[in-house]
Write an enzyme that holds these catalytic residues in place. Structure first.
Site, PDB file in Angstrom:
ATOM      1  N   SER A  40       0.808  -7.244  -2.074  1.00 22.14           N
ATOM      2  CA  SER A  40      -1.079  -6.025  -0.812  1.00 22.14           C
ATOM      3  C   SER A  40      -2.013  -6.347  -2.060  1.00 22.14           C
ATOM      4  O   SER A  40      -2.580  -7.106  -2.956  1.00 22.14           O
ATOM      5  CB  SER A  40      -0.775  -4.938  -1.072  1.00 22.14           C
ATOM      6  OG  SER A  40       0.561  -3.959  -1.077  1.00 22.14           O
ATOM      7  N   GLY A  76       3.165  -8.810  -6.376  1.00 22.86           N
ATOM      8  CA  GLY A  76       1.401  -8.894  -6.169  1.00 22.86           C
ATOM      9  C   GLY A  76       1.358  -9.354  -4.827  1.00 22.86           C
ATOM     10  O   GLY A  76       1.276 -10.758  -4.423  1.00 22.86           O
ATOM     11  N   SER A 127       2.369  -2.513  -8.106  1.00 21.42           N
ATOM     12  CA  SER A 127       2.727  -0.671  -9.601  1.00 21.42           C
ATOM     13  C   SER A 127       3.225  -1.808 -10.693  1.00 21.42           C
ATOM     14  O   SER A 127       4.082  -2.466 -10.612  1.00 21.42           O
ATOM     15  CB  SER A 127       4.345  -0.175  -9.035  1.00 21.42           C
ATOM     16  OG  SER A 127       4.070  -0.281  -7.422  1.00 21.42           O
ATOM     17  N   GLU A 165      13.081  -5.147   0.185  1.00 20.61           N
ATOM     18  CA  GLU A 165      12.419  -3.794  -1.311  1.00 20.61           C
ATOM     19  C   GLU A 165      12.985  -2.261  -0.011  1.00 20.61           C
ATOM     20  O   GLU A 165      12.670  -1.647  -0.531  1.00 20.61           O
ATOM     21  CB  GLU A 165      11.296  -3.988  -0.496  1.00 20.61           C
ATOM     22  CG  GLU A 165      10.404  -2.729  -1.668  1.00 20.61           C
ATOM     23  CD  GLU A 165       8.967  -3.911  -1.324  1.00 20.61           C
ATOM     24  OE1 GLU A 165       8.566  -5.099  -1.403  1.00 20.61           O
ATOM     25  OE2 GLU A 165       8.143  -3.064  -1.469  1.00 20.61           O
TER      26      GLU A 165
HETATM   27  C1  LIG Z   1       2.904   4.301  -4.365  1.00 20.73           C
HETATM   28  C2  LIG Z   1       2.901   2.617  -4.094  1.00 20.73           C
HETATM   29  C3  LIG Z   1       2.834   2.021  -5.132  1.00 20.73           C
HETATM   30  C4  LIG Z   1       3.217   0.416  -4.189  1.00 20.73           C
HETATM   31  N1  LIG Z   1       3.414  -0.118  -4.821  1.00 20.73           N
HETATM   32  C5  LIG Z   1       2.951  -1.489  -4.505  1.00 20.73           C
HETATM   33  C6  LIG Z   1       3.451  -2.946  -5.605  1.00 20.73           C
HETATM   34  O1  LIG Z   1       4.075  -2.884  -5.950  1.00 20.73           O
HETATM   35  N2  LIG Z   1       2.729  -4.351  -5.109  1.00 20.73           N
HETATM   36  C7  LIG Z   1       1.908  -4.446  -3.320  1.00 20.73           C
HETATM   37  O2  LIG Z   1       2.036  -5.824  -3.149  1.00 20.73           O
HETATM   38  N3  LIG Z   1       1.794  -3.112  -2.748  1.00 20.73           N
HETATM   39  C8  LIG Z   1       2.195  -2.138  -3.020  1.00 20.73           C
HETATM   40  N4  LIG Z   1       1.679  -0.815  -2.483  1.00 20.73           N
HETATM   41  C9  LIG Z   1       1.282  -1.104  -1.543  1.00 20.73           C
HETATM   42  C10 LIG Z   1       1.637  -1.426   0.066  1.00 20.73           C
HETATM   43  O3  LIG Z   1       2.456  -1.966  -0.034  1.00 20.73           O
HETATM   44  C11 LIG Z   1       0.397  -0.917   0.797  1.00 20.73           C
HETATM   45  O4  LIG Z   1      -0.311   0.353   0.789  1.00 20.73           O
HETATM   46  C12 LIG Z   1       0.970  -0.658   2.558  1.00 20.73           C
HETATM   47  O5  LIG Z   1       1.643  -1.907   3.199  1.00 20.73           O
HETATM   48  C13 LIG Z   1      -0.670  -0.220   3.552  1.00 20.73           C
HETATM   49  O6  LIG Z   1      -1.360  -1.248   3.179  1.00 20.73           O
HETATM   50  P1  LIG Z   1      -2.935  -0.590   2.896  1.00 20.73           P
HETATM   51  O7  LIG Z   1      -3.028   0.057   2.257  1.00 20.73           O
HETATM   52  O8  LIG Z   1      -3.326  -1.815   2.544  1.00 20.73           O
HETATM   53  O9  LIG Z   1      -3.075   0.112   4.724  1.00 20.73           O
HETATM   54  P2  LIG Z   1      -3.827  -0.130   5.549  1.00 20.73           P
HETATM   55  O10 LIG Z   1      -2.790  -1.434   6.454  1.00 20.73           O
HETATM   56  O11 LIG Z   1      -4.481  -0.238   6.217  1.00 20.73           O
HETATM   57  O12 LIG Z   1      -3.054   0.847   6.628  1.00 20.73           O
HETATM   58  C14 LIG Z   1      -3.308   1.900   6.711  1.00 20.73           C
HETATM   59  C15 LIG Z   1      -2.506   2.877   7.367  1.00 20.73           C
HETATM   60  O13 LIG Z   1      -2.764   2.123   8.538  1.00 20.73           O
HETATM   61  C16 LIG Z   1      -2.088   2.637   9.518  1.00 20.73           C
HETATM   62  N5  LIG Z   1      -1.975   1.788  10.075  1.00 20.73           N
HETATM   63  C17 LIG Z   1      -1.719  -0.411   9.886  1.00 20.73           C
HETATM   64  N6  LIG Z   1      -1.421  -1.397  10.542  1.00 20.73           N
HETATM   65  C18 LIG Z   1      -0.730  -0.237  11.546  1.00 20.73           C
HETATM   66  C19 LIG Z   1      -0.136  -0.943  12.382  1.00 20.73           C
HETATM   67  N7  LIG Z   1      -0.663  -2.115  12.826  1.00 20.73           N
HETATM   68  N8  LIG Z   1       0.513  -0.259  13.268  1.00 20.73           N
HETATM   69  C20 LIG Z   1       0.505   1.169  12.977  1.00 20.73           C
HETATM   70  N9  LIG Z   1      -0.357   1.969  12.165  1.00 20.73           N
HETATM   71  C21 LIG Z   1      -0.872   0.992  11.677  1.00 20.73           C
HETATM   72  C22 LIG Z   1      -0.731   2.985   8.577  1.00 20.73           C
HETATM   73  O14 LIG Z   1      -0.857   4.820   8.881  1.00 20.73           O
HETATM   74  C23 LIG Z   1      -1.534   3.197   7.688  1.00 20.73           C
HETATM   75  O15 LIG Z   1      -0.584   4.034   6.382  1.00 20.73           O
HETATM   76  C24 LIG Z   1       1.888   0.225  -2.714  1.00 20.73           C
HETATM   77  C25 LIG Z   1       2.024   1.448  -2.723  1.00 20.73           C
HETATM   78  C26 LIG Z   1       1.337   2.680  -2.900  1.00 20.73           C
HETATM   79  C27 LIG Z   1       1.690   3.998  -1.886  1.00 20.73           C
END
Ligand SMILES: Cc1cc2nc3c(=O)[nH]c(=O)nc-3n(C[C@H](O)[C@H](O)[C@H](O)COP(=O)(O)OP(=O)(O)OC[C@H]3O[C@@H](n4cnc5c(N)ncnc54)[C@H](O)[C@@H]3O)c2cc1C
Length: 359
Positions: A120, A118, A152, A235
């Site tokens: 994100s 937990g 997940s 991780e």
């Molecule tokens: C299959 C899968 C499983 C997951 N499982 C888990 C889980 O079990 N537990 C959990 O807590 N989370 C989980 N996540 C979440 C994952 O950790 C986040 O999706 C990830 O950290 C990106 O955060 P966001 O989706 O909020 O995208 P955002 O933070 O909004 O980012 C979107 C895009 O913006 C760009 N970006 C953002 N910040 C920057 C920066 N500083 N510099 C350059 N580019 C940037 C990147 O291209 C990024 O892909 C999972 C995600 C996926 C896809």
């Protein structure tokens, strides 16, 4: 390779040969068989780095690498224990009280507990320190309210690792604390988020005034940020970051599908695989030396993801001649591919960590 590693590899291969399962790509995230995980535990193949008193074998992270590599190569169903064994147990052993270690590590080493992460939230992904889920004191306990997303396996988990805000500080990296939450606590609602193929891996987890016992705080109150950064090395820095598509690669080769072009390209892929292996082994060695190889782990994740995408591109032209089982592996690899660059930290964020050389 040490005798211990050889022995561990042989024992994993024996179990894999005995167990009835269909190999799959991305098996560490979506190959779910709690019985298999528990059998690994019974055979002493989980938690190999942990102290014996907590169900471990007092081995090294290089030993654990050997076990993980064998399981991932086989596409074995390891998702039930992966998160708990990979990062929660080690985190408890680093930061937890003895009481917490005694309560959680032995069942984790037996794969009886299944953890979801937990971290994100809707507005806290790449910028994880923006977490808004709040934990407030309630006598000796805590009350947690907030919303986690992309969690997940939360629908199958017994426990949730939770990063929550325990105080509002000027620096958003301060005031965060790590907790363990029981998934059957009143006030928790888990809602599925289906992926593009309609499959259910991740969830939204809403917590409304959820009670958490005081003893289930991990480490120091307010020290959640440095602790979670350490956890991210576990991780991001393991062999799952480049072996998710390995079952596809070997199935194509075994079926003799590779034409001359594919064979030529394979040499480059094989070379890169060796580089990634050695690079990732360095993460394990660094952990054995007591370091937290955050930058190195980010490099593993970034380069490993690129490698996995290139394996898919390599296999694509060969699929018209492939049988159904190989096409299933290909489909699994393709389905997991866009997410692989994001889960555990987006590729651009990995580059940013690498560029800054964060510890
Ligand atoms: C299959 C899968 C499983 C997951 N499982 C888990 C889980 O079990 N537990 C959990 O807590 N989370 C989980 N996540 C979440 C994952 O950790 C986040 O999706 C990830 O950290 C990106 O955060 P966001 O989706 O909020 O995208 P955002 O933070 O909004 O980012 C979107 C895009 O913006 C760009 N970006 C953002 N910040 C920057 C920066 N500083 N510099 C350059 N580019 C940037 C990147 O291209 C990024 O892909 C999972 C995600 C996926 C896809």
């Amino acid at each position: 390779m040490t005798d211990t590693c050889q022995d561990l590899r042989r024992r994993v291969r024996d179990l894999v040969a005995e167990w009835d399962f269909t190999p799959r790509c991305d098996s560490w995230a979506s190959g779910y068989d709690p019985d298999f995980s528990q059998e690994l535990g019974r055979r002493g193949l989980l938690a190999v780095t942990w102290p014996k008193e907590f169900g471990g074998a007092e081995g090294t992270n290089v030993d654990r690498f050997a076990v993980s590599e064998e399981l991932l190569r086989a596409g074995a169903p390891v998702a039930a224990h992966w998160v708990g064994e990979r990062q929660i147990g080690p985190s408890l052993l680093r930061h937890g009280t003895r009481e917490l270690q005694e309560e959680f590590c032995p069942p984790l080493a037996r794969a009886e507990y299944r953890f979801a992460l937990g971290m994100s939230e809707p507005d806290a992904g790449s910028d994880l320190a923006a977490v808004r889920t709040k934990a407030v004191r309630d006598g000796d306990s805590w009350r947690v309210t907030g919303r986690k997303i992309w969690t997940s396996g939360a629908h199958r988990a017994t426990h949730l690792y939770l990063l929550a805000r325990t105080s509002q500080e000027e620096d958003k990296h301060a005031g965060l604390t790590e907790f363990i939450v029981s998934m059957d606590s009143p006030g928790i609602t888990v809602s599925p988020i289906l992926d593009l193929r309609g499959e259910h891996h991740f969830n939204e987890v809403v917590l409304e005034d959820v009670h958490v016992p005081g003893r289930w705080v991990i480490g120091d109150i307010g020290a959640g940020w440095p602790q979670v950064v350490g956890q991210l090395s576990f991780e991001r820095g393991g062999p799952e970051r480049f072996l998710s598509t390995y079952p596809l690669l070997t199935a194509v080769l075994r079926a003799n599908l590779a034409d001359d072009t594919a064979r030529r390209e394979l040499r480059a892929l094989a070379g890169r695989l060796q580089v990634l292996r050695r690079w990732t082994l360095e993460n394990a060695r660094a952990m054995d030396a007591g370091h937290t190889p955050s930058t190195h782990a980010a490099m593993s994740k970034y380069l490993g993801n690129k490698f996995e995408r290139d394996v898919i591109a390599w296999a694509r032209p060969l699929m018209p001649r492939a049988d159904r089982s190989i096409r299933a592996l290909y489909d699994q690899a393709v389905a997991a591919s866009p997410a692989s660059g994001i889960r555990g930290g987006a590729a651009q964020v990995m580059l940013s960590v690498i560029a800054k050389g964060k510890k």
